[in-house]
Design a protein around this motif. Structure first.
Motif, PDB file in Angstrom:
ATOM      1  N   VAL A   1       3.151  -3.557   0.104  1.00 34.32           N
ATOM      2  CA  VAL A   1       3.930  -2.020   0.121  1.00 34.32           C
ATOM      3  C   VAL A   1       2.916  -1.223   0.503  1.00 34.32           C
ATOM      4  N   PRO A   2       3.166  -0.473   1.473  1.00 32.29           N
ATOM      5  CA  PRO A   2       2.310   0.789   2.004  1.00 32.29           C
ATOM      6  C   PRO A   2       2.324   1.989   1.118  1.00 32.29           C
ATOM      7  N   TRP A   3       1.866   1.830   0.064  1.00 34.03           N
ATOM      8  CA  TRP A   3       1.856   2.677  -1.053  1.00 34.03           C
ATOM      9  C   TRP A   3       1.297   4.244  -0.765  1.00 34.03           C
ATOM     10  N   LEU A   4       0.263   4.294  -0.207  1.00 42.29           N
ATOM     11  CA  LEU A   4      -0.278   5.470   0.179  1.00 42.29           C
ATOM     12  C   LEU A   4      -0.308   5.950   1.909  1.00 42.29           C
ATOM     13  N   THR A   5       0.403   5.283   2.531  1.00 46.03           N
ATOM     14  CA  THR A   5       0.560   5.490   3.987  1.00 46.03           C
ATOM     15  C   THR A   5       1.992   5.823   4.507  1.00 46.03           C
ATOM     16  N   THR A   6       2.871   5.790   3.166  1.00 45.72           N
ATOM     17  CA  THR A   6       4.300   6.358   3.641  1.00 45.72           C
ATOM     18  C   THR A   6       4.589   7.783   2.652  1.00 45.72           C
TER      19      THR A   6
ATOM     20  N   GLY B   1       7.214   8.349   0.814  1.00 45.08           N
ATOM     21  CA  GLY B   1       7.844   7.991  -0.292  1.00 45.08           C
ATOM     22  C   GLY B   1       6.856   7.318  -1.158  1.00 45.08           C
ATOM     23  N   GLY B   2       6.162   6.427  -0.652  1.00 38.75           N
ATOM     24  CA  GLY B   2       5.262   5.730  -1.430  1.00 38.75           C
ATOM     25  C   GLY B   2       4.301   6.468  -2.006  1.00 38.75           C
ATOM     26  N   SER B   3       3.597   7.224  -1.142  1.00 33.83           N
ATOM     27  CA  SER B   3       2.335   8.118  -1.582  1.00 33.83           C
ATOM     28  C   SER B   3       2.960   9.146  -2.774  1.00 33.83           C
ATOM     29  N   ALA B   4       4.107   9.678  -2.390  1.00 36.09           N
ATOM     30  CA  ALA B   4       4.492  10.561  -3.458  1.00 36.09           C
ATOM     31  C   ALA B   4       4.750   9.845  -4.888  1.00 36.09           C
ATOM     32  N   ALA B   5       5.399   8.576  -4.785  1.00 36.48           N
ATOM     33  CA  ALA B   5       5.613   7.851  -5.879  1.00 36.48           C
ATOM     34  C   ALA B   5       4.421   7.655  -6.698  1.00 36.48           C
ATOM     35  N   VAL B   6       3.280   7.057  -5.934  1.00 34.13           N
ATOM     36  CA  VAL B   6       2.064   6.938  -6.565  1.00 34.13           C
ATOM     37  C   VAL B   6       1.410   8.133  -7.414  1.00 34.13           C
ATOM     38  N   VAL B   7       1.454   9.353  -6.680  1.00 33.78           N
ATOM     39  CA  VAL B   7       0.940  10.357  -7.200  1.00 33.78           C
ATOM     40  C   VAL B   7       1.679  10.917  -8.714  1.00 33.78           C
ATOM     41  N   ILE B   8       3.057  10.792  -8.500  1.00 33.11           N
ATOM     42  CA  ILE B   8       3.777  10.932  -9.597  1.00 33.11           C
ATOM     43  C   ILE B   8       3.381   9.876 -11.025  1.00 33.11           C
TER      44      ILE B   8
ATOM     45  N   VAL C   1      -9.997   8.908 -12.336  1.00 33.24           N
ATOM     46  CA  VAL C   1      -8.832   7.957 -12.291  1.00 33.24           C
ATOM     47  C   VAL C   1      -8.241   7.951 -11.146  1.00 33.24           C
ATOM     48  N   SER C   2      -8.075   8.982 -10.465  1.00 39.03           N
ATOM     49  CA  SER C   2      -7.387   9.132  -9.090  1.00 39.03           C
ATOM     50  C   SER C   2      -8.106   7.767  -8.049  1.00 39.03           C
ATOM     51  N   ILE C   3      -9.390   7.998  -8.009  1.00 42.93           N
ATOM     52  CA  ILE C   3     -10.299   7.219  -7.262  1.00 42.93           C
ATOM     53  C   ILE C   3     -10.065   5.582  -7.638  1.00 42.93           C
ATOM     54  N   PHE C   4      -9.959   5.527  -8.780  1.00 46.13           N
ATOM     55  CA  PHE C   4      -9.607   4.002  -9.477  1.00 46.13           C
ATOM     56  C   PHE C   4      -8.088   3.599  -8.914  1.00 46.13           C
ATOM     57  N   MET C   5      -7.205   4.471  -9.368  1.00 46.39           N
ATOM     58  CA  MET C   5      -5.861   4.000  -8.828  1.00 46.39           C
ATOM     59  C   MET C   5      -5.761   3.809  -7.178  1.00 46.39           C
ATOM     60  N   ARG C   6      -6.630   4.682  -6.332  1.00 44.78           N
ATOM     61  CA  ARG C   6      -6.447   4.361  -5.143  1.00 44.78           C
ATOM     62  C   ARG C   6      -6.800   2.898  -4.435  1.00 44.78           C
ATOM     63  N   TYR C   7      -7.716   2.405  -5.197  1.00 41.84           N
ATOM     64  CA  TYR C   7      -8.102   1.046  -5.188  1.00 41.84           C
ATOM     65  C   TYR C   7      -7.080   0.057  -5.427  1.00 41.84           C
ATOM     66  N   LEU C   8      -6.439   0.552  -6.708  1.00 41.49           N
ATOM     67  CA  LEU C   8      -5.181  -0.273  -7.308  1.00 41.49           C
ATOM     68  C   LEU C   8      -4.248  -0.524  -6.161  1.00 41.49           C
ATOM     69  N   PHE C   9      -3.826   0.543  -5.510  1.00 50.33           N
ATOM     70  CA  PHE C   9      -2.752   0.686  -4.815  1.00 50.33           C
ATOM     71  C   PHE C   9      -2.916   0.620  -3.323  1.00 50.33           C
ATOM     72  N   ASN C  10      -4.288  -0.026  -2.912  1.00 54.49           N
ATOM     73  CA  ASN C  10      -4.553  -0.086  -1.557  1.00 54.49           C
ATOM     74  C   ASN C  10      -3.711  -1.007  -0.913  1.00 54.49           C
ATOM     75  N   GLU C  11      -3.029  -0.728   0.332  1.00 49.19           N
ATOM     76  CA  GLU C  11      -2.228  -1.726   0.832  1.00 49.19           C
ATOM     77  C   GLU C  11      -2.939  -3.116   1.228  1.00 49.19           C
ATOM     78  N   GLN C  12      -4.140  -3.197   1.631  1.00 48.07           N
ATOM     79  CA  GLN C  12      -4.830  -4.350   2.187  1.00 48.07           C
ATOM     80  C   GLN C  12      -5.282  -5.224   0.974  1.00 48.07           C
ATOM     81  N   PHE C  13      -6.047  -4.619   0.147  1.00 51.08           N
ATOM     82  CA  PHE C  13      -6.981  -5.243  -0.903  1.00 51.08           C
ATOM     83  C   PHE C  13      -6.368  -4.739  -2.601  1.00 51.08           C
ATOM     84  N   GLY C  14      -5.460  -3.997  -2.636  1.00 48.39           N
ATOM     85  CA  GLY C  14      -5.132  -3.569  -3.910  1.00 48.39           C
ATOM     86  C   GLY C  14      -4.561  -4.643  -4.909  1.00 48.39           C
ATOM     87  N   VAL C  15      -4.933  -4.261  -6.091  1.00 44.48           N
ATOM     88  CA  VAL C  15      -4.253  -5.374  -7.208  1.00 44.48           C
ATOM     89  C   VAL C  15      -2.800  -5.363  -7.343  1.00 44.48           C
TER      90      VAL C  15
END
Length: 321
Positions: free
Chosen positions: A175-180, A182-189, A148-162
């Motif tokens: 939005v730089p979800w996984l590179t900031t 605040g964004g990375s913490a929000a995605v993990v939660i 699930v986390s691998i799938f979500m990592r692609y969904l929230f990718n900054e360049q080509f994420g859905v």
């Protein structure tokens, strides 16, 4: 003659009676022994498995916390040095702080979302839709957290994420979800809550189903409607279920590993590094098994303390019918 015969017959049968009595007593004793040990014979495989795969590793990890060991060389007893180093390590302190913040936010969202959806499904939907949503909300829990986390990592990718593609449709920049931080913490939660709230949802569904309809009818007669009905009736009667759901949710959240490890590797920086991630890194990357065990012991004590505090406070806030 008849008297003598009867006397001799009675005398001849007497030696057989004690022997038969002894056999009966031995059979009874043997049966009692079998009844006493037969349950233990059936439980023996389970007890052995728990002892070998649960109790023994726990004892070994506690003992290892007082040694310095890298697998290659022999263990060296260092006393409480591992605990002192762990307490002074800034990475460990940050990881525990991240874990506590994660637990507070994730558990609050998980229980709130599960309770709200449970009330809505239980009261507003027909029976066939209830079955559908129970299965739909529980389904993410049976999936592998890593996949699930691998799938979500692609969904929230900054360049080509859905997710960013959908935001771009309404004019919101990427939005730089996984590179900031605040964004990375929000995605993990969000990923953790989405995958785990289904279990709490089912617990609340069961708790709501156990509340008598007559209680709601009496509350309606007294003028309780809408949110007042849930505040004064549903929540108090649901408090035992809430206690169980909160205890299990907090214990699981304190041990979070898969989502932050796969999504962010604990980054950026140490913003999403958790206590269990530090245990993994200490043991399997730096081969510091003593320190890893010390961190595990500290985390276990924290879990036990929080759980004990919950049950202690439950005497004031939990209402049993």
């Amino acid at each position: 003659m008849s008297t003598a015969t009867s006397t001799s017959t009675g005398t001849g049968s007497e030696p057989g009676r004690p022997q038969a009595a002894r056999k009966n007593a031995q059979g009874t004793k043997r049966g009692r022994v079998q009844q006493r040990w037969l349950p233990w014979a059936f439980l023996a495989p389970t007890i052995a498995g728990m002892g070998i795969f649960t109790l023994l590793p726990i004892v070994a990890s506690i003992a290892l916390a007082f040694f310095r060991w890298d697998i290659i060389s022999a263990p060296t007893f260092v006393g409480f040095d591992n605990f002192a180093e762990v307490v002074q390590d800034p990475t460990v302190r940050v990881s525990f702080l991240n874990t506590i913040v994660f637990v507070v936010v994730a558990v609050a969202l998980q229980l709130g979302l599960a309770l709200g959806l449970a009330i809505m499904v239980q009261e507003k939907l027909p029976a066939w839709l209830r079955v559908f949503f129970r299965s739909a909300f529980f389904f993410p829990l049976i999936l592998s957290a890593a996949s699930v986390s691998i799938f979500m990592r692609y969904l929230f990718n900054e360049q080509f994420g859905v997710v960013n593609w959908l935001l771009s449709i309404v004019g919101i920049p990427a939005v730089p979800w996984l590179t900031t931080p605040g964004g990375s913490a929000a995605v993990v939660i969000l990923v953790y809550v989405w995958q785990n709230f289904g279990f709490s949802f089912l617990l609340f569904i069961g708790g709501l189903a156990s509340i008598p309809v007559e209680t709601y009818e009496a509350a309606s007669i007294d003028g309780a409607t809408g949110w007042r009905k849930h505040w004064f009736v549903t929540l108090p009667l649901l408090s035992p279920t809430t206690l169980v759901a909160s205890v299990m949710a907090i214990i699981n959240a304190l041990q979070v590993f898969d989502q932050p490890y796969v999504l962010t590797r604990g980054g950026p920086g140490d913003s999403t590094r958790t206590a269990v991630m530090v245990i993994f890194e200490s043991a399997f990357q730096r081969l510091e098994f003593g320190q890893a065990s010390a961190i595990g012991v500290i985390l276990t004590l924290i879990i036990m303390a929080i759980t004990a505090a919950q049950f202690r406070l439950s005497k004031r806030f939990v209402f049993y019918q």
